[in-house]
Design a protein around this motif. Structure first.
Motif, mmCIF file in Angstrom:
data_model
loop_
_atom_site.group_PDB
_atom_site.id
_atom_site.type_symbol
_atom_site.label_atom_id
_atom_site.label_comp_id
_atom_site.label_asym_id
_atom_site.label_seq_id
_atom_site.Cartn_x
_atom_site.Cartn_y
_atom_site.Cartn_z
ATOM 1 N N ASN A 121 0.821 -1.212 0.000
ATOM 2 C CA ASN A 121 0.000 0.000 0.000
ATOM 3 C C ASN A 121 0.857 1.265 0.000
ATOM 4 O O ASN A 121 0.538 2.239 -0.680
ATOM 5 C CB ASN A 121 -0.949 0.007 1.198
ATOM 6 C CG ASN A 121 -2.060 -1.003 1.051
ATOM 7 O OD1 ASN A 121 -2.475 -1.335 -0.056
ATOM 8 N ND2 ASN A 121 -2.540 -1.523 2.167
ATOM 9 N N ASP A 157 0.774 4.160 -2.760
ATOM 10 C CA ASP A 157 0.478 5.537 -2.364
ATOM 11 C C ASP A 157 1.568 6.499 -2.819
ATOM 12 O O ASP A 157 1.307 7.673 -3.063
ATOM 13 C CB ASP A 157 0.315 5.648 -0.844
ATOM 14 C CG ASP A 157 -0.940 4.949 -0.341
ATOM 15 O OD1 ASP A 157 -1.827 4.633 -1.165
ATOM 16 O OD2 ASP A 157 -1.021 4.698 0.878
ATOM 17 N N ALA A 212 1.359 3.294 6.887
ATOM 18 C CA ALA A 212 0.604 2.199 6.271
ATOM 19 C C ALA A 212 0.448 1.025 7.237
ATOM 20 O O ALA A 212 -0.604 0.381 7.265
ATOM 21 C CB ALA A 212 1.289 1.744 4.988
ATOM 22 N N GLU A 218 -3.077 -0.380 8.497
ATOM 23 C CA GLU A 218 -3.373 -1.811 8.308
ATOM 24 C C GLU A 218 -3.780 -2.452 9.637
ATOM 25 O O GLU A 218 -4.697 -3.266 9.682
ATOM 26 C CB GLU A 218 -2.126 -2.480 7.711
ATOM 27 C CG GLU A 218 -2.365 -3.749 6.984
ATOM 28 C CD GLU A 218 -3.305 -3.645 5.791
ATOM 29 O OE1 GLU A 218 -4.065 -4.623 5.611
ATOM 30 O OE2 GLU A 218 -3.305 -2.658 5.052
#
Length: 180
Positions: free
Chosen positions: A58, A62, A172, A176
């Motif tokens: 991710n 990003d 992240a 998460e």
């Protein structure tokens, strides 16, 4: 991010790193492989390496990377950010050569002609170690011409280059964990 903005951001970061190392101070480049590894690594309390691996995926997305390869068993994610120079920028060409001595040649990696392509490849390796999970990021910059010939390749060893990506990874992992 637009290609010109990307090139200017890289140019300013490289120029800033070169200026910080000027006037008798120690070069920004790291001296030993252990220093490079330390700058590239971050440990997390997360016991599940898959959570950190998903967060790394991710974080790369990003940051504008296209994911090229993942391997959950090995704990590996590879992403690539590619930019094409739109036209010849003579000011940027001059800047590259003027800044080269102050940036230890890193400024020459900035594409300035319409036939140059800049690629930044990020590889994240996630490993479980004694109840903690360690993530190591490595970056490689490559400049090619329109025929695909490699003009330059450089492994990035500057710790400042890794700070931004590792901070994205921190965020992240938090997201998460929280399921956001």
């Amino acid at each position: 991010m637009k290609p010109l903005v990307f090139v200017l951001a890289v140019a300013l970061a490289v120029a800033g790193a070169g200026c910080a190392a000027g006037s008798g101070s120690r070069p920004v480049a790291l001296a030993s492989p252990l220093e490079v590894r330390t700058a590239q690594s971050r440990e997390f309390d997360a016991a599940d390496p898959r959570l950190v691996l998903k967060a790394a995926l991710n974080a790369l997305q990003d940051a504008g990377f296209t994911i090229r390869q993942t391997d959950a068993e090995l704990g590996l994610v590879t992403g690539v950010a590619e930019r094409k120079s739109r036209g010849v920028n003579n000011g940027l060409r001059i800047f590259r050569w003027v800044a080269a001595p102050f940036t230890y040649g890193s400024s020459l990696l900035i594409p300035s002609g319409r036939n140059e392509f800049s690629t930044l490849e990020a590889t994240v390796n996630v490993t479980r170690e004694a109840g903690r999970t360690r993530a190591r990021v490595s970056l490689v910059a490559r400049v090619t011409d329109s025929e695909g010939r490699v003009r330059s390749v450089q492994a990035i060893a500057d710790p400042l280059a890794y700070q931004g990506l590792l901070s994205r990874l921190d965020k992240a992992v938090y997201l998460e964990r929280e399921g956001l």
